[in-house]
Design a protein around this motif. Structure first.
Motif, PDB file in Angstrom:
ATOM      1  N   VAL A 188       0.834  -1.205   0.000  1.00  0.00           N
ATOM      2  CA  VAL A 188       0.000   0.000   0.000  1.00  0.00           C
ATOM      3  C   VAL A 188       0.867   1.253   0.000  1.00  0.00           C
ATOM      4  CG1 VAL A 188      -1.630   1.353   1.394  1.00  0.00           C
ATOM      5  CG2 VAL A 188      -2.035  -1.078   0.998  1.00  0.00           C
ATOM      6  N   GLU A 189       1.875   1.280   0.858  1.00  0.00           N
ATOM      7  CA  GLU A 189       2.737   2.463   0.924  1.00  0.00           C
ATOM      8  C   GLU A 189       3.457   2.691  -0.395  1.00  0.00           C
ATOM      9  OE1 GLU A 189       4.963   1.698   4.528  1.00  0.00           O
ATOM     10  OE2 GLU A 189       3.441   2.744   5.730  1.00  0.00           O
ATOM     11  N   SER A 190       3.955   1.639  -1.028  1.00  0.00           N
ATOM     12  CA  SER A 190       4.637   1.766  -2.317  1.00  0.00           C
ATOM     13  C   SER A 190       3.676   2.220  -3.412  1.00  0.00           C
ATOM     14  CB  SER A 190       5.264   0.422  -2.690  1.00  0.00           C
ATOM     15  OG  SER A 190       5.840   0.485  -3.972  1.00  0.00           O
ATOM     16  N   LEU A 191       2.506   1.636  -3.437  1.00  0.00           N
ATOM     17  CA  LEU A 191       1.509   1.968  -4.450  1.00  0.00           C
ATOM     18  C   LEU A 191       1.077   3.427  -4.355  1.00  0.00           C
ATOM     19  CD1 LEU A 191      -0.550   0.915  -6.641  1.00  0.00           C
ATOM     20  CD2 LEU A 191      -2.097   0.504  -4.732  1.00  0.00           C
ATOM     21  N   PHE A 192       0.748   3.877  -3.156  1.00  0.00           N
ATOM     22  CA  PHE A 192       0.185   5.213  -2.998  1.00  0.00           C
ATOM     23  C   PHE A 192       1.215   6.328  -3.031  1.00  0.00           C
ATOM     24  CE2 PHE A 192      -3.585   2.921  -1.794  1.00  0.00           C
ATOM     25  CZ  PHE A 192      -4.616   3.753  -2.218  1.00  0.00           C
ATOM     26  N   LYS A 193       2.447   6.062  -2.634  1.00  0.00           N
ATOM     27  CA  LYS A 193       3.417   7.157  -2.579  1.00  0.00           C
ATOM     28  C   LYS A 193       3.780   7.682  -3.965  1.00  0.00           C
ATOM     29  CE  LYS A 193       7.765   4.626  -2.417  1.00  0.00           C
ATOM     30  NZ  LYS A 193       8.927   4.293  -1.635  1.00  0.00           N
TER      31      LYS A 193
END
Length: 173
Positions: A38-43
Motif C-alpha cells: 500500500v505504501e509503495s503503491l500510494f506514494k
C-alpha cells in the motif's frame, strides 16, 4: 497468527467474504506485506490518479485509502473488545457515511499514508500482544458471532479486496 477456524465466524456471513480472500496461515506476515504494498503503491500516485474515479459515485484511490484506515481502526477496536471479553454486541458502520463525513479528498496523500502506517503499526502491536486465549474469544459484531482472531484475517481480506479493485479498476499495481 493463523487464520480462524470455521467455528470462529459464520461461514455464510459478510465476514467470510474477506476471510476467504486470505490464502495464507501467516496473517500477521500478510498484514506486514500489505503495508509495504500500500505504501509503495500510494506514494507514487500523481494528484490526478489520487482523485480519479472510474465511475460516478465510486471512491477515488485517496478516498479508498481513507476508508481502509477507518475500517482497520474499527476492526481492531472490535478485535480488542472481543479479546478483552466484551459481551455487548458491537455495532456495524456505514462505510459510505463515514467516507462522506471524513472528507478524505481534502487530506494530502502524505497525511493519509502516514496515518495508514501508524494504524497498521498499532494493529501489528495489538496482534503481537494478544494471547491465544484472547484471540480465541468469541464476541458479537454486526449481529454475528466472531472471534478476536478472525478480525485480523478479515482486515487482511478487506485490504486484498481493495487492492484488487485498485489494480482492476484503476490500473494501479
Amino acid at each position: 497468527m493463523k487464520k480462524p477456524s470455521a467455528h470462529e465466524y459464520p461461514v455464510d456471513s459478510f465476514f467470510a467474504r474477506y476471510i476467504n480472500l486470505v490464502d495464507t496461515e501467516n496473517v500477521t506476515g500478510l498484514l506486514r506485506q500489505q503495508c509495504a504494498i500500500v505504501e509503495s503503491l500510494f506514494k507514487n500516485l500523481t494528484v490526478a490518479q489520487q482523485d480519479y474515479r472510474y465511475a460516478t459515485g465510486k471512491w477515488s484511490p485517496k478516498e479508498m485509502l481513507g476508508h481502509m484506515i477507518d475500517t482497520e481502526r474499527i476492526f481492531m477496536y472490535r478485535a480488542l473488545c472481543i479479546a478483552r471479553g466484551e459481551q455487548q454486541s458491537l455495532p456495524g458502520f456505514d462505510e459510505n457515511g463515514y467516507a462522506d463525513t471524513a472528507q478524505f479528498s481534502n487530506q494530502s496523500q502524505q497525511q493519509l499514508l502516514q496515518h495508514y502506517g501508524f494504524v497498521r503499526q498499532s494493529t501489528l502491536a495489538l496482534a503481537e500482544s494478544l494471547t491465544e486465549e484472547a484471540l480465541d474469544r468469541i464476541g458479537t459484531a454486526n449481529g454475528s458471532p466472531v472471534s478476536a482472531r478472525a478480525f485480523f484475517t478479515i482486515l487482511a481480506g478487506h485490504e486484498r479486496h481493495h487492492l484488487t479493485i485498485l489494480a482492476e479498476r484503476y490500473g494501479l499495481k
